[in-house]
Write an enzyme that holds these catalytic residues in place. Structure first.
Site, PDB file in Angstrom:
ATOM      1  N   ARG A 191      41.001  36.453  40.581  1.00 50.07           N
ATOM      2  CA  ARG A 191      40.625  36.529  39.166  1.00 50.07           C
ATOM      3  C   ARG A 191      40.258  35.116  38.742  1.00 50.07           C
ATOM      4  O   ARG A 191      41.097  34.214  38.747  1.00 50.07           O
ATOM      5  CB  ARG A 191      41.762  37.089  38.322  1.00 50.07           C
ATOM      6  CG  ARG A 191      41.435  37.265  36.831  1.00 50.07           C
ATOM      7  CD  ARG A 191      42.555  38.043  36.145  1.00 50.07           C
ATOM      8  NE  ARG A 191      42.316  38.228  34.717  1.00 50.07           N
ATOM      9  CZ  ARG A 191      42.956  37.559  33.755  1.00 50.07           C
ATOM     10  NH1 ARG A 191      43.873  36.641  34.075  1.00 50.07           N
ATOM     11  NH2 ARG A 191      42.704  37.797  32.482  1.00 50.07           N
ATOM     12  N   ASN A 205      40.117  37.421  28.102  1.00 53.02           N
ATOM     13  CA  ASN A 205      41.547  37.304  28.373  1.00 53.02           C
ATOM     14  C   ASN A 205      42.368  37.452  27.093  1.00 53.02           C
ATOM     15  O   ASN A 205      42.052  36.842  26.067  1.00 53.02           O
ATOM     16  CB  ASN A 205      41.835  35.929  28.992  1.00 53.02           C
ATOM     17  CG  ASN A 205      43.306  35.746  29.323  1.00 53.02           C
ATOM     18  OD1 ASN A 205      43.825  36.375  30.240  1.00 53.02           O
ATOM     19  ND2 ASN A 205      44.000  34.885  28.571  1.00 53.02           N
ATOM     20  N   GLU A 206      43.400  38.297  27.139  1.00 55.40           N
ATOM     21  CA  GLU A 206      44.379  38.441  26.044  1.00 55.40           C
ATOM     22  C   GLU A 206      43.698  38.309  24.681  1.00 55.40           C
ATOM     23  O   GLU A 206      43.999  37.393  23.906  1.00 55.40           O
ATOM     24  CB  GLU A 206      45.488  37.413  26.226  1.00 55.40           C
ATOM     25  CG  GLU A 206      46.198  37.566  27.560  1.00 55.40           C
ATOM     26  CD  GLU A 206      47.291  36.544  27.803  1.00 55.40           C
ATOM     27  OE1 GLU A 206      47.527  35.695  26.929  1.00 55.40           O
ATOM     28  OE2 GLU A 206      47.921  36.595  28.879  1.00 55.40           O
ATOM     29  N   HIS A 209      49.316  42.493  30.807  1.00 55.91           N
ATOM     30  CA  HIS A 209      49.943  41.299  31.351  1.00 55.91           C
ATOM     31  C   HIS A 209      51.446  41.410  31.153  1.00 55.91           C
ATOM     32  O   HIS A 209      51.914  41.691  30.045  1.00 55.91           O
ATOM     33  CB  HIS A 209      49.394  40.047  30.659  1.00 55.91           C
ATOM     34  CG  HIS A 209      47.942  39.807  30.937  1.00 55.91           C
ATOM     35  ND1 HIS A 209      47.252  38.716  30.451  1.00 55.91           N
ATOM     36  CD2 HIS A 209      47.044  40.527  31.665  1.00 55.91           C
ATOM     37  CE1 HIS A 209      45.991  38.779  30.857  1.00 55.91           C
ATOM     38  NE2 HIS A 209      45.850  39.865  31.596  1.00 55.91           N
ATOM     39  N   TYR A 259      54.958  39.717  31.198  1.00 52.59           N
ATOM     40  CA  TYR A 259      55.841  38.546  31.164  1.00 52.59           C
ATOM     41  C   TYR A 259      57.167  38.971  30.525  1.00 52.59           C
ATOM     42  O   TYR A 259      57.738  39.985  30.940  1.00 52.59           O
ATOM     43  CB  TYR A 259      55.159  37.388  30.442  1.00 52.59           C
ATOM     44  CG  TYR A 259      53.952  36.853  31.199  1.00 52.59           C
ATOM     45  CD1 TYR A 259      54.108  36.003  32.294  1.00 52.59           C
ATOM     46  CD2 TYR A 259      52.654  37.210  30.836  1.00 52.59           C
ATOM     47  CE1 TYR A 259      53.011  35.520  33.013  1.00 52.59           C
ATOM     48  CE2 TYR A 259      51.549  36.730  31.549  1.00 52.59           C
ATOM     49  CZ  TYR A 259      51.733  35.892  32.631  1.00 52.59           C
ATOM     50  OH  TYR A 259      50.652  35.422  33.337  1.00 52.59           O
ATOM     51  N   GLU A 272      47.954  40.226  34.962  1.00 53.30           N
ATOM     52  CA  GLU A 272      48.700  38.966  35.100  1.00 53.30           C
ATOM     53  C   GLU A 272      50.173  39.299  35.106  1.00 53.30           C
ATOM     54  O   GLU A 272      50.622  40.224  34.427  1.00 53.30           O
ATOM     55  CB  GLU A 272      48.444  38.013  33.922  1.00 53.30           C
ATOM     56  CG  GLU A 272      47.216  37.171  33.981  1.00 53.30           C
ATOM     57  CD  GLU A 272      47.186  36.132  32.845  1.00 53.30           C
ATOM     58  OE1 GLU A 272      48.279  35.740  32.356  1.00 53.30           O
ATOM     59  OE2 GLU A 272      46.087  35.741  32.450  1.00 53.30           O
ATOM     60  N   TRP A 300      49.664  35.332  38.254  1.00 53.04           N
ATOM     61  CA  TRP A 300      49.270  34.078  37.599  1.00 53.04           C
ATOM     62  C   TRP A 300      50.197  32.988  38.112  1.00 53.04           C
ATOM     63  O   TRP A 300      51.412  33.110  37.976  1.00 53.04           O
ATOM     64  CB  TRP A 300      49.391  34.212  36.079  1.00 53.04           C
ATOM     65  CG  TRP A 300      48.888  32.977  35.386  1.00 53.04           C
ATOM     66  CD1 TRP A 300      49.596  31.838  35.118  1.00 53.04           C
ATOM     67  CD2 TRP A 300      47.561  32.736  34.906  1.00 53.04           C
ATOM     68  NE1 TRP A 300      48.802  30.909  34.503  1.00 53.04           N
ATOM     69  CE2 TRP A 300      47.544  31.436  34.362  1.00 53.04           C
ATOM     70  CE3 TRP A 300      46.385  33.478  34.897  1.00 53.04           C
ATOM     71  CZ2 TRP A 300      46.398  30.875  33.800  1.00 53.04           C
ATOM     72  CZ3 TRP A 300      45.256  32.925  34.338  1.00 53.04           C
ATOM     73  CH2 TRP A 300      45.265  31.630  33.791  1.00 53.04           C
TER      74      TRP A 300
END
Length: 460
Positions: free
Chosen positions: A78, A153-154, A222, A224, A251, A280
């Site tokens: 990516r 992205n995001e 993503h 986290y 991610e 990531w």
């Protein structure tokens, strides 16, 4: 909810000056696509992404990272790009695309400028990201078999009013790309800094998917600190599976400032359910999240604990990745990349003997490694290290002992005469400080045996 801390960039280095092209014939069907809630190739082979994010827009000189990422066994990279609102604009897409192609990597291209729109004042809109992609249309023509366009992205932060516009903004951006003639598989990121903790993407995914006239959109979450329990991970991903909608973990990490993600469940659940993941990130993180580097200072010989976990651990990249069949890989077997030890190596694996530099004056040493090998072809990596004094240039020579040939190369000017090969530095990687290292790579052919040569290095 704390937002994800963004990576910080360094000054851009010189662009890759020369790359030779590896050309693959077009398939009858148009490239990567969604079928039955999963991503498949044109020939119907399932695609399960196992990849690494590379912060290209901030480190444009780190082109050897593509080969190094491939050497982990990854089938996907990516690539972080800039649309010009905050970073870039990235106008080197032909170079990036051909680095992906020569390294046989599925190439997810993403615009990073949109990160945290509505909460991050400098962020770009999805409409601005779509304009960037349309400006790069010619560079992406004919790449549908191995390139995915990750629009932005995001693209929204945690501002509730602004992030609520995600479905409309995302559908409009998809529509603009389709109207411009793009037939690529499109990837869309979730709002709320990619973590969708308000479930805006989850609850509107079907509507957005239906807005794509080609029905060729995959969703990316993503993971986290929001995803710190197995129940949260399996529930979120499971709902997409139940709905028959394609989902990837675009991610994730092993740790984060907003909490401790459950990377073990992320990796085991995605493997059990045929869901892609992209970790990531390769190297170069800053702003307090340096622990998300997989390797130190872009050196693949210096795996971090995170790099060791995602590459060599249970359900990791090396164990589960399968190369795209379009590149000639066997989708039912793991890549033939050599497996390094699970502890961080101090020298690159599978290397030929290192030449001993002469005492005094300018000198250099060199190592030669086979980073990946398949039937009739292989990828080589050569590392040049300056001696006790700085050097301003280098020349590496070797003689293949088994009839191998070099077909394409990057980060060096490579010429061949019979079995003899000469590689000279580019303008941007000839100056090395004492003890500093650079690398170049190539795609070669072999028949019968692929015995490593013994290279020599001459410094100037």
């Amino acid at each position: 909810m704390k937002r994800k801390i963004a990576i910080v960039g360094a000054a851009a280095l010189a662009l890759l000056a020369s790359v030779l092209f590896f050309v693959k014939p077009a398939d009858a069907a148009v490239g990567l696509r969604v079928s039955g809630g999963r991503v498949v190739e044109a020939n119907g082979t399932n695609v399960v992404m196992r990849g690494v994010s590379h912060p290209h827009v901030w480190y444009t000189g780190q082109t050897s990272s593509f080969a190094n990422i491939k050497a982990t066994g990854a089938n996907t990279v990516r690539v972080v790009l800039g649309s010009g609102q905050r970073w870039g604009p990235s106008n080197d897409l032909p170079t990036v695309v051909n680095l992906c192609r020569t390294n046989r990597l599925l190439c997810v291209l993403e615009v990073h400028d949109t990160t945290g729109y509505g909460e991050e004042g400098a962020a770009a809109t999805l409409d601005q990201a779509a304009s960037y992609w349309i400006s790069q249309r010619s560079a992406l023509a004919g790449t549908e078999n191995f390139v995915i366009i990750n629009i932005g992205n995001e693209p929204f932060g945690n501002n509730e009013q602004v992030s609520a516009t995600w479905p409309t903004a995302t559908s409009n951006a998809i529509g603009r790309l389709r109207n411009a003639g793009f037939e690529h598989l499109i990837m869309v990121d979730a709002p709320n800094w990619g973590q969708d903790w308000r479930f805006i993407m989850r609850d509107n995914a079907q509507t957005v998917f239906n807005s794509d006239p080609q029905r060729n959109t995959v969703f990316s979450v993503h993971m986290y600190g929001v995803f710190d329990t197995a129940a949260e991970i399996t529930d979120y991903l499971g709902r997409f599976r139940t709905a028959g909608l394609p989902i990837v973990v675009g991610e994730f990490g092993h740790n984060h400032s907003d909490g401790n993600p459950d990377e073990d469940t992320i990796m085991s659940y995605t493997q059990a359910n045929g869901i892609g993941y992209i970790g990531w990130s390769w190297s170069g993180n800053g702003g307090g999240v340096e622990y998300l580097d997989m390797v130190t200072n872009f050196n693949p010989a210096q795996l971090t604990s995170w790099g060791t976990r995602i590459i060599n651990g249970a359900n990791g990249i090396r164990q589960t990745s399968r190369e795209l069949s379009w590149f000639g890989g066997n989708p039912t077997t793991a890549p033939t990349t050599s497996r390094p030890p699970t502890t961080t190596p101090t020298t690159p694996p599978t290397t030929a003997p290192t030449t001993s530099p002469p005492p005094g004056g300018r000198s250099c040493s060199v190592t030669y490694a086979v980073a990946n090998q398949w039937g009739g072809g292989f990828q080589g990596e050569v590392r040049v290290t300056a001696g006790s004094s700085a050097i301003s240039g280098w020349t590496v020579t070797w003689t293949f002992p088994s009839g191998q040939t070099v077909n394409q190369a990057w980060n060096a000017q490579v010429t061949s005469s019979g079995s003899s090969v000469t590689a000279r530095n580019m303008t941007y990687n000839g100056n090395l400080g004492a003890g500093a290292t650079t690398a170049f790579g190539f795609i070669g052919t072999w028949n019968g045996t692929n015995t490593n040569p013994t290279p020599t290095c001459t410094a100037s």
